[in-house]
Design a protein around this motif. Structure first.
Motif, PDB file in Angstrom:
ATOM      1  N   MET A   1       0.297  -0.768   0.271  1.00 51.83           N
ATOM      2  CA  MET A   1      -0.141   0.000   0.068  1.00 51.83           C
ATOM      3  C   MET A   1       1.468   1.317   0.141  1.00 51.83           C
ATOM      4  N   ALA A   2       0.573   1.986  -0.566  1.00 53.76           N
ATOM      5  CA  ALA A   2       1.323   3.622  -0.957  1.00 53.76           C
ATOM      6  C   ALA A   2       0.943   4.397   0.578  1.00 53.76           C
ATOM      7  N   ASP A   3       2.233   4.893   0.563  1.00 55.80           N
ATOM      8  CA  ASP A   3       2.147   5.534   2.533  1.00 55.80           C
ATOM      9  C   ASP A   3       0.944   6.797   1.904  1.00 55.80           C
ATOM     10  N   PHE A   4       0.688   7.712   0.510  1.00 58.40           N
ATOM     11  CA  PHE A   4      -0.032   8.390   0.345  1.00 58.40           C
ATOM     12  C   PHE A   4      -1.274   7.939  -0.600  1.00 58.40           C
ATOM     13  N   PHE A  59      -9.609  13.753  -2.927  1.00 59.71           N
ATOM     14  CA  PHE A  59      -9.237  13.340  -1.186  1.00 59.71           C
ATOM     15  C   PHE A  59      -7.740  13.070  -1.740  1.00 59.71           C
ATOM     16  N   ARG A  60      -7.148  13.867   0.066  1.00 60.87           N
ATOM     17  CA  ARG A  60      -6.165  13.846  -0.348  1.00 60.87           C
ATOM     18  C   ARG A  60      -5.477  12.624   1.132  1.00 60.87           C
ATOM     19  N   THR A  61      -5.440  11.818   1.411  1.00 60.05           N
ATOM     20  CA  THR A  61      -5.575  10.671   2.664  1.00 60.05           C
ATOM     21  C   THR A  61      -4.174   9.983   2.621  1.00 60.05           C
ATOM     22  N   ALA A  62      -3.712   9.434   3.932  1.00 55.38           N
ATOM     23  CA  ALA A  62      -2.600   8.844   4.438  1.00 55.38           C
ATOM     24  C   ALA A  62      -2.903   7.189   4.299  1.00 55.38           C
ATOM     25  N   GLY A  63      -2.169   6.826   3.425  1.00 55.37           N
ATOM     26  CA  GLY A  63      -2.206   4.747   2.715  1.00 55.37           C
ATOM     27  C   GLY A  63      -3.492   4.623   4.360  1.00 55.37           C
ATOM     28  N   PHE A  87      -5.338   6.296  -6.125  1.00 50.65           N
ATOM     29  CA  PHE A  87      -4.035   6.730  -6.487  1.00 50.65           C
ATOM     30  C   PHE A  87      -3.356   6.710  -5.789  1.00 50.65           C
ATOM     31  N   GLY A  88      -1.992   6.017  -5.807  1.00 51.59           N
ATOM     32  CA  GLY A  88      -0.440   6.102  -4.767  1.00 51.59           C
ATOM     33  C   GLY A  88      -0.797   7.699  -5.296  1.00 51.59           C
TER      34      GLY A  88
END
Length: 105
Positions: A1-4, A59-63, A87-88
């Motif tokens: 999983m991507a961090d962001f 949205f922008r979020t943490a993974g 999307f990562g």
């Protein structure tokens, strides 16, 4: 999983988009939500091709918040089977990415 992650969905009204964006940010599930639209859309529904207008929420979020954000979107969405695509974020300024982490805690 991507961090962001960038997570997107679409809804049928500007009001629904604003409410979904705000509620996710207030719940700490996203650092930000941007509403774009109206956008013209063409899609298949119940076997027919339909055209209409929608509003996109980005949205922008943490993974590690993706699953909770998705649940929030689905629970508060006006559609029976909403689009939720993630999307990562491959790269970004460290200060900005740190802000995403802080804003989702």
């Amino acid at each position: 999983m991507a961090d962001f992650l960038i997570v997107i969905t679409t809804v049928d009204t500007h009001d629904a988009a604003r409410k979904l964006s705000r509620s996710a940010v207030e719940a700490g599930l996203a650092a930000s939500g941007q509403v774009t639209g109206p956008i013209e859309t063409t899609y298949r529904h119940l076997g027919e091709v339909v055209e209409g207008n929608e509003y996109q929420v980005t949205f922008r979020t943490a993974g590690d918040r993706r699953e909770a954000l998705e649940g929030h979107i689905v629970h508060n969405h006006p559609y029976d089977s909403p689009e939720v695509i993630a999307f990562g974020i491959d790269a970004g300024r460290a200060d900005y990415l740190d802000w995403i982490t802080r804003a989702t805690r």
